[in-house]
Design a protein around this motif. Structure first.
Motif, PDB file in Angstrom:
ATOM      1  N   THR A 120      -4.604   3.025  13.163  1.00 25.78           N
ATOM      2  CA  THR A 120      -5.261   4.272  12.762  1.00 25.78           C
ATOM      3  C   THR A 120      -4.197   5.360  12.685  1.00 25.78           C
ATOM      4  OG1 THR A 120      -5.718   5.132  14.984  1.00 25.78           O
ATOM      5  CG2 THR A 120      -7.343   3.587  14.033  1.00 25.78           C
ATOM      6  N   ALA A 121      -4.468   6.364  11.868  1.00 29.62           N
ATOM      7  CA  ALA A 121      -3.521   7.472  11.728  1.00 29.62           C
ATOM      8  C   ALA A 121      -3.313   8.176  13.059  1.00 29.62           C
ATOM      9  CB  ALA A 121      -4.033   8.451  10.671  1.00 29.62           C
ATOM     10  N   VAL A 122      -4.383   8.349  13.818  1.00 32.59           N
ATOM     11  CA  VAL A 122      -4.289   9.058  15.099  1.00 32.59           C
ATOM     12  C   VAL A 122      -3.364   8.312  16.060  1.00 32.59           C
ATOM     13  CG1 VAL A 122      -5.587   9.813  17.128  1.00 32.59           C
ATOM     14  CG2 VAL A 122      -6.523  10.191  14.836  1.00 32.59           C
ATOM     15  N   ASP A 123      -3.458   6.987  16.091  1.00 37.05           N
ATOM     16  CA  ASP A 123      -2.599   6.202  16.979  1.00 37.05           C
ATOM     17  C   ASP A 123      -1.121   6.346  16.593  1.00 37.05           C
ATOM     18  OD1 ASP A 123      -4.746   5.288  18.446  1.00 37.05           O
ATOM     19  OD2 ASP A 123      -4.934   3.397  17.336  1.00 37.05           O
ATOM     20  N   VAL A 124      -0.855   6.325  15.294  1.00 37.19           N
ATOM     21  CA  VAL A 124       0.533   6.444  14.840  1.00 37.19           C
ATOM     22  C   VAL A 124       1.064   7.839  15.150  1.00 37.19           C
ATOM     23  CG1 VAL A 124       2.087   6.326  12.843  1.00 37.19           C
ATOM     24  CG2 VAL A 124       0.185   4.697  13.046  1.00 37.19           C
ATOM     25  N   ILE A 125       0.269   8.872  14.892  1.00 42.92           N
ATOM     26  CA  ILE A 125       0.676  10.258  15.187  1.00 42.92           C
ATOM     27  C   ILE A 125       0.934  10.410  16.686  1.00 42.92           C
ATOM     28  CG2 ILE A 125      -0.073  12.672  15.210  1.00 42.92           C
ATOM     29  CD1 ILE A 125      -1.843  11.887  12.704  1.00 42.92           C
ATOM     30  N   ARG A 126       0.019   9.893  17.497  1.00 38.45           N
ATOM     31  CA  ARG A 126       0.148  10.032  18.959  1.00 38.45           C
ATOM     32  C   ARG A 126       1.422   9.359  19.460  1.00 38.45           C
ATOM     33  NH1 ARG A 126      -4.361   7.806  20.412  1.00 38.45           N
ATOM     34  NH2 ARG A 126      -5.581   9.729  20.598  1.00 38.45           N
ATOM     35  N   ALA A 183       5.255  -2.498  11.650  1.00 38.06           N
ATOM     36  CA  ALA A 183       3.877  -2.627  11.163  1.00 38.06           C
ATOM     37  C   ALA A 183       3.203  -1.268  11.052  1.00 38.06           C
ATOM     38  CB  ALA A 183       3.080  -3.543  12.082  1.00 38.06           C
ATOM     39  N   GLN A 184       3.441  -0.387  12.045  1.00 36.99           N
ATOM     40  CA  GLN A 184       2.865   0.961  11.987  1.00 36.99           C
ATOM     41  C   GLN A 184       3.411   1.735  10.785  1.00 36.99           C
ATOM     42  OE1 GLN A 184       4.020   2.177  16.004  1.00 36.99           O
ATOM     43  NE2 GLN A 184       1.860   2.508  16.537  1.00 36.99           N
ATOM     44  N   ILE A 185       4.707   1.631  10.570  1.00 38.17           N
ATOM     45  CA  ILE A 185       5.330   2.348   9.445  1.00 38.17           C
ATOM     46  C   ILE A 185       4.803   1.827   8.112  1.00 38.17           C
ATOM     47  CG2 ILE A 185       7.521   2.694   8.210  1.00 38.17           C
ATOM     48  CD1 ILE A 185       8.860   2.781  11.029  1.00 38.17           C
ATOM     49  N   ASP A 186       4.781   0.508   7.951  1.00 34.13           N
ATOM     50  CA  ASP A 186       4.279  -0.079   6.703  1.00 34.13           C
ATOM     51  C   ASP A 186       2.847   0.358   6.430  1.00 34.13           C
ATOM     52  OD1 ASP A 186       6.671  -1.349   6.368  1.00 34.13           O
ATOM     53  OD2 ASP A 186       5.963  -3.331   7.005  1.00 34.13           O
ATOM     54  N   TRP A 187       2.051   0.361   7.480  1.00 32.80           N
ATOM     55  CA  TRP A 187       0.632   0.698   7.305  1.00 32.80           C
ATOM     56  C   TRP A 187       0.467   2.170   6.922  1.00 32.80           C
ATOM     57  CZ3 TRP A 187      -2.488   4.329   9.667  1.00 32.80           C
ATOM     58  CH2 TRP A 187      -3.839   4.289   9.259  1.00 32.80           C
ATOM     59  N   VAL A 188       1.124   3.081   7.657  1.00 30.98           N
ATOM     60  CA  VAL A 188       0.860   4.504   7.438  1.00 30.98           C
ATOM     61  C   VAL A 188       1.397   4.967   6.081  1.00 30.98           C
ATOM     62  CG1 VAL A 188       2.925   5.566   8.525  1.00 30.98           C
ATOM     63  CG2 VAL A 188       0.714   6.727   8.640  1.00 30.98           C
ATOM     64  N   VAL A 189       2.554   4.444   5.646  1.00 27.37           N
ATOM     65  CA  VAL A 189       3.091   4.838   4.333  1.00 27.37           C
ATOM     66  C   VAL A 189       2.183   4.317   3.214  1.00 27.37           C
ATOM     67  CG1 VAL A 189       5.016   4.549   2.718  1.00 27.37           C
ATOM     68  CG2 VAL A 189       5.474   5.054   5.128  1.00 27.37           C
ATOM     69  N   ASP A 190       1.760   3.067   3.338  1.00 28.42           N
ATOM     70  CA  ASP A 190       0.866   2.499   2.325  1.00 28.42           C
ATOM     71  C   ASP A 190      -0.481   3.225   2.307  1.00 28.42           C
ATOM     72  OD1 ASP A 190      -0.100   0.350   0.435  1.00 28.42           O
ATOM     73  OD2 ASP A 190      -1.449  -0.030   2.120  1.00 28.42           O
ATOM     74  N   ALA A 191      -1.039   3.482   3.485  1.00 29.95           N
ATOM     75  CA  ALA A 191      -2.352   4.135   3.565  1.00 29.95           C
ATOM     76  C   ALA A 191      -2.292   5.564   3.021  1.00 29.95           C
ATOM     77  CB  ALA A 191      -2.852   4.124   5.006  1.00 29.95           C
ATOM     78  N   TYR A 192      -1.181   6.271   3.288  1.00 30.67           N
ATOM     79  CA  TYR A 192      -1.036   7.625   2.758  1.00 30.67           C
ATOM     80  C   TYR A 192      -0.919   7.601   1.234  1.00 30.67           C
ATOM     81  CZ  TYR A 192       0.811  12.274   1.858  1.00 30.67           C
ATOM     82  OH  TYR A 192       0.998  13.541   1.360  1.00 30.67           O
ATOM     83  N   THR A 193      -0.171   6.649   0.707  1.00 30.96           N
ATOM     84  CA  THR A 193      -0.022   6.531  -0.749  1.00 30.96           C
ATOM     85  C   THR A 193      -1.369   6.269  -1.419  1.00 30.96           C
ATOM     86  OG1 THR A 193       2.179   5.607  -0.380  1.00 30.96           O
ATOM     87  CG2 THR A 193       1.282   5.383  -2.586  1.00 30.96           C
ATOM     88  N   ARG A 194      -2.198   5.450  -0.759  1.00 28.78           N
ATOM     89  CA  ARG A 194      -3.520   5.110  -1.311  1.00 28.78           C
ATOM     90  C   ARG A 194      -4.558   6.204  -1.073  1.00 28.78           C
ATOM     91  NH1 ARG A 194      -5.855   1.698   1.566  1.00 28.78           N
ATOM     92  NH2 ARG A 194      -4.304   1.178   3.159  1.00 28.78           N
ATOM     93  N   GLY A 195      -4.249   7.196  -0.246  1.00 25.88           N
ATOM     94  CA  GLY A 195      -5.203   8.262   0.061  1.00 25.88           C
ATOM     95  C   GLY A 195      -6.071   7.975   1.272  1.00 25.88           C
ATOM     96  N   ALA A 196      -5.786   6.871   1.983  1.00 24.29           N
ATOM     97  CA  ALA A 196      -6.583   6.536   3.166  1.00 24.29           C
ATOM     98  C   ALA A 196      -6.165   7.340   4.391  1.00 24.29           C
ATOM     99  CB  ALA A 196      -6.462   5.032   3.460  1.00 24.29           C
ATOM    100  N   VAL A 197      -4.951   7.863   4.380  1.00 24.36           N
ATOM    101  CA  VAL A 197      -4.491   8.811   5.402  1.00 24.36           C
ATOM    102  C   VAL A 197      -4.438  10.183   4.739  1.00 24.36           C
ATOM    103  CG1 VAL A 197      -2.493   9.537   6.768  1.00 24.36           C
ATOM    104  CG2 VAL A 197      -3.216   7.153   6.809  1.00 24.36           C
ATOM    105  N   ALA A 198      -5.089  11.160   5.367  1.00 20.98           N
ATOM    106  CA  ALA A 198      -5.219  12.497   4.767  1.00 20.98           C
ATOM    107  C   ALA A 198      -3.924  13.300   4.896  1.00 20.98           C
ATOM    108  CB  ALA A 198      -6.358  13.247   5.452  1.00 20.98           C
ATOM    109  N   ASP A 199      -3.783  14.314   4.032  1.00 23.55           N
ATOM    110  CA  ASP A 199      -2.603  15.173   4.077  1.00 23.55           C
ATOM    111  C   ASP A 199      -2.394  15.801   5.447  1.00 23.55           C
ATOM    112  OD1 ASP A 199      -1.725  14.736   1.510  1.00 23.55           O
ATOM    113  OD2 ASP A 199      -2.523  16.607   0.676  1.00 23.55           O
ATOM    114  N   GLU A 200      -3.497  16.249   6.090  1.00 26.33           N
ATOM    115  CA  GLU A 200      -3.322  16.905   7.387  1.00 26.33           C
ATOM    116  C   GLU A 200      -2.822  15.926   8.446  1.00 26.33           C
ATOM    117  OE1 GLU A 200      -7.885  16.463   6.828  1.00 26.33           O
ATOM    118  OE2 GLU A 200      -6.115  16.887   5.595  1.00 26.33           O
TER     119      GLU A 200
END
Length: 425
Positions: free
Chosen positions: A5-11, A22-39
């Motif tokens: 989850t975005a919160v887990d990666v941020i924390r 795995a965290q890096i791959d997930w968050v970059v891909d999810a942000y590109t797809r719009g699944a992780v919000a700008d904020e």
């Protein structure tokens, strides 16, 4: 399978932990797809800014951004080598450098950008040439590399789309200066571009993004480390940006100066840095050639003319010059001891040579000619700078930017070396 989850990666990064691959791959891909919000990505970028990333994290972040889009395969029958500058004032080096290295036998795929703020953009300069176009298809890029050996154009939208999205976000969240994010931004685009070798020109000084040598060295080391991790033949030159490069700062004026260099003339510092970078690029590409001799022979100019024509431009067309001119003169006799790159860059920007926002237009003919450089002997009332613009109302603000930007003394200043150091991978 681990669910991220975005919160887990941020924390994790907020608390100073190392992000897993795995965290890096997930968050970059999810942000590109719009699944992780700008904020959420803003919070993560700030956590990275405050707590940093180690070399392995930065390399993985870069890899994830490369994997967010397409990667070019540059099979063009020549060794491929590129150059990237971190940006400066009067930094038109790409213009003579790309055709020079191509004339020596390499292929140079120079995917460039536009200027923002006081540092000029390569595409803005070239667009002052009538007919020249920056937008090329991948097929056009490949064809031109095979036939001419050099191309300078805008990056295709499919290369590292994660970087494009994150770059815009960093610009409005005060996280631009984070070295891991700068390094991964630069390198993701260059790796996706597909060149076998890369030479970096990391500027240091008042007119550069990195003001101190320690900052510039840290960035250069991070860039080289990522390149090595991705199998690139890579070097970084640390070069001085306390004084504008050459005598021209702007768009068309920098093209004119670049052509002077390609025809065998031009300012000594432009020639010195162009040849130094060409030597490093050719060495990394495994080509034995003397770029200084090729530059003097006129072959590099012929390659320039073919490159411009291939992109619809007329290399012989007269270039625009701002209709309104203002001359700054010396207030006393002596030696010019200071000509601050940042002051000159901001003044040129205010005259219309640059933009404050990405969507702003630029004036092709706006800019500044530096008629004297530090070390030159000057006399009272001698012209030091010529300012050109289409908007005369901009001249007072440009003059205000130059306040304190040049000084005259009784003795010439000590010359700083142009190439300060080289870091090789």
């Amino acid at each position: 399978m681990t669910t991220h989850t975005a919160v887990d990666v941020i924390r994790a990064k907020r608390d100073g932990a190392r992000l897993t691959d795995a965290q890096i791959d997930w968050v970059v891909d999810a942000y590109t797809r719009g699944a992780v919000a700008d904020e959420q990505m803003s919070a993560l970028a700030m956590a990275i800014f405050l707590n940093g990333m180690d070399a392995a994290e930065t390399a993985q972040w870069t890899r994830a951004m490369v994997d967010s889009g397409e990667k070019l395969s540059l099979d063009v029958g020549r060794p491929t080598v590129d150059k990237h500058s971190t940006g400066g004032v009067g930094d038109k080096i790409t213009l003579p450098l790309a055709p020079l290295v191509a004339a020596c036998g390499a292929a140079v795929p120079q995917l460039s950008g536009r200027g923002l703020g006081h540092t000029g953009g390569t595409l803005d300069k070239l667009e002052s040439i009538p007919g020249w176009r920056a937008q090329l298809s991948v097929d056009e890029v490949m064809s031109q590399l095979r036939s001419v050996g050099a191309v300078i154009c805008a990056a295709t939208s499919g290369l590292a789309p994660a970087d494009k999205k994150l770059y815009a976000l960093r610009d409005v969240t005060a996280t631009v200066e984070a070295i891991p994010l700068i390094a991964s931004s630069i390198m993701s685009k260059k790796i996706a571009e597909g060149a076998e070798a890369l030479v970096l020109d990391v500027k240091v000084g008042s007119g550069a993004f990195m003001k101190s040598l320690d900052q510039a060295r840290a960035l250069a080391s991070a860039l080289v480390s990522i390149g090595v991790d991705h199998g690139l033949k890579i070097s970084a030159l640390l070069t001085d940006m306390s004084v504008p490069l050459g005598r021209a700062v702007g768009n068309s004026v920098e093209v004119t100066e670049s052509v002077e260099v390609l025809r065998g003339g031009g300012p000594a510092d432009i020639i010195e840095l162009t040849v130094a970078l060409a030597k490093e690029m050719l060495s990394r590409a495994g080509i034995s050639a003397d770029p200084a001799a090729v530059l003097a022979s006129g072959e590099a100019y012929e390659t320039w003319a073919r490159m411009i024509r291939a992109q619809g431009g007329d290399p012989d067309a007269p270039l625009p010059v701002g209709q309104h001119k203002h001359v700054v003169t010396a207030t006393s006799d002596g030696y010019l001891t200071k000509l601050d790159a940042y002051a000159v860059g901001v003044a040129a920007w205010r005259l219309g040579a640059g933009r404050a926002r990405k969507e702003d237009p630029v004036q092709p003919g706006a800019g500044i000619l530096c008629l004297a450089k530090p070390g030159d002997k000057v006399t009272k009332d001698q012209p030091l700078l010529e300012l050109y613009t289409e908007t005369p109302d901009a001249i007072p603000a440009a003059l205000e930017s130059l306040t304190g930007g040049h000084e005259i003394g009784e003795t010439p200043p000590t010359r700083t070396p142009l190439v300060i150091d080289t870091i090789r991978g």
